[in-house]
Design an enzyme around this catalytic site. Sequence first.
Site, PDB file in Angstrom:
ATOM      1  N   LYS A  95       0.563  -0.942   0.140  1.00 45.69           N
ATOM      2  CA  LYS A  95       0.017   0.433  -0.139  1.00 45.69           C
ATOM      3  C   LYS A  95       0.692   1.464  -0.617  1.00 45.69           C
ATOM      4  O   LYS A  95       0.665   2.087   0.469  1.00 45.69           O
ATOM      5  CB  LYS A  95      -1.085   0.082   0.850  1.00 45.69           C
ATOM      6  CG  LYS A  95      -2.049  -1.198   1.051  1.00 45.69           C
ATOM      7  CD  LYS A  95      -2.763  -0.982   2.265  1.00 45.69           C
ATOM      8  CE  LYS A  95      -3.828  -2.415   2.395  1.00 45.69           C
ATOM      9  NZ  LYS A  95      -3.206  -3.573   2.631  1.00 45.69           N
TER      10      LYS A  95
HETATM   11  O1  LIG Z   1      -9.535  -3.457   1.604  1.00 45.67           O
HETATM   12  C1  LIG Z   1      -8.722  -3.908   1.953  1.00 45.67           C
HETATM   13  C2  LIG Z   1      -7.304  -4.363   1.685  1.00 45.67           C
HETATM   14  C3  LIG Z   1      -6.713  -4.613   1.927  1.00 45.67           C
HETATM   15  N1  LIG Z   1      -6.814  -5.425   3.326  1.00 45.67           N
HETATM   16  C4  LIG Z   1      -5.552  -6.556   3.177  1.00 45.67           C
HETATM   17  O2  LIG Z   1      -5.849  -8.378   3.063  1.00 45.67           O
HETATM   18  C5  LIG Z   1      -6.407  -8.829   4.363  1.00 45.67           C
HETATM   19  C6  LIG Z   1      -6.993  -8.875   4.829  1.00 45.67           C
HETATM   20  O3  LIG Z   1      -6.760 -10.214   5.991  1.00 45.67           O
HETATM   21  P1  LIG Z   1      -7.837 -11.119   6.514  1.00 45.67           P
HETATM   22  O4  LIG Z   1      -7.383 -11.761   8.179  1.00 45.67           O
HETATM   23  O5  LIG Z   1      -8.934 -12.324   5.488  1.00 45.67           O
HETATM   24  O6  LIG Z   1      -8.767  -9.915   7.230  1.00 45.67           O
HETATM   25  C7  LIG Z   1      -5.197  -8.333   5.448  1.00 45.67           C
HETATM   26  O7  LIG Z   1      -3.425  -8.271   4.667  1.00 45.67           O
HETATM   27  C8  LIG Z   1      -5.286  -6.486   5.205  1.00 45.67           C
HETATM   28  O8  LIG Z   1      -4.255  -5.578   5.260  1.00 45.67           O
HETATM   29  C9  LIG Z   1      -7.369  -5.574   3.558  1.00 45.67           C
HETATM   30  O9  LIG Z   1      -8.467  -6.226   4.535  1.00 45.67           O
HETATM   31  N2  LIG Z   1      -8.517  -4.722   3.271  1.00 45.67           N
END
Ligand SMILES: O=c1ccn([C@@H]2O[C@H](COP(=O)(O)O)[C@@H](O)[C@H]2O)c(=O)[nH]1
Length: 274
Positions: A95
Site C-alpha cells: 500500500k
Molecule cells: O481493503 C483492504 C485492503 C487490504 N486488506 C488486507 O487484506 C488482508 C485481510 O486479512 P483478513 O485476515 O482476511 O481479514 C490484510 O492483510 C489486510 O491488510 C484488507 O483487509 N482490506
Amino acid sequence: MTFTTQLARATQQNHSLLCVGLDPEPSKFPGAWAGDASKIYDFCAAIVDATKDLVCAFKPQIAYFAAHRAEDQLEQLMAHMKAVAPDVPVILDAKRGDIGSTAEQYAREAFVRYRADAVTLSPFMGRDTIEPFLAYADKGVILLCRTSNPGGNDWQMQRLADVPGQPRLFEHLAHLAQTEWNSTGQIGLVVGATFPAEIARVREIAPTLPLLIPGVGAQGGDAESTVKAGLTAAGTIVVNSSRAVLYASKGEDFAEAARRVAIATRDQLNAARG
Ligand SMILES: O=c1ccn([C@@H]2O[C@H](COP(=O)(O)O)[C@@H](O)[C@H]2O)c(=O)[nH]1
C-alpha cells in the site's frame, strides 16, 4: 511473463479464485513457536507448502514482517514461493504511495528486492506516484479503490463535483485505472468483499481489470456475492483470506487445518461461479 498472464494461468491450473494472505502474527503461532518472531519464515513457508495447489495467488502483507524486523524472512519467503510454486503470482501488499523520487525506491523494494509479481498501492497522491511502478512493465500494480474497512466511506464514497457525472471517488479511480492510467495493461484494483454492490459497480466501470478482493473470512464478507458481483468472462477476481486460513488451528496441525479452510473457501468460491 506479465502479471495478468501469470494470474490467468494460476487461476486455471489450480482452478481457484482464492488468494492466501500471509499476515504472520507470532502471538498466534502454534505451540513452541508462539511469540517467536524468528519463526515467521517457518510458519509462512508451512502455510505456502500446504496451500500452493489451492490458490491463484499469495499475498504477504509487508507490515507483519517489518514490525518484527523480519524483512530478511520476507526475502527468504519470497524465494521459497518462487521455488515451490513458480506458477503462483505473489502480490506484495505494501500500500505504498509517495512522490515520484520516493516511489522509485518503493518500486525497487517491491520488484527488485522482494521480486514480487505485483504490489498494492494507495493512489491518493495521484498518477505520478504510480508511474515509477508502471516502469516495470510486466508487473502488476493494484490500486486501493473501495477498501473493505468501514472508514473507506470517509473518502471513497464522496462525490467529485468537478468531474462530469459527479462520480464517487472510487468510481472515478476505477475509470482512470481502466483507461488513461493503464499504460502497461497490468493495473488492478482492490475492492472489499464487505461491499458487494460496489464490487459490481467497479466491475461495470472497469470490465477487464483484475480485482483483488479482501474481506472474506475474518471480516465476514460473503463468498457467493463476491463472485457474482466481480467475476465475468473478461474480468477475473483474486479473493483474499488471511487470518481465517492462517489461524484455523493453534495446534501442531495448523498447516493441515489451513489446508482444510483453504479447500472449503476455494470450493465455496467455485460453487458461486455458476
Ligand atoms: O481493503 C483492504 C485492503 C487490504 N486488506 C488486507 O487484506 C488482508 C485481510 O486479512 P483478513 O485476515 O482476511 O481479514 C490484510 O492483510 C489486510 O491488510 C484488507 O483487509 N482490506
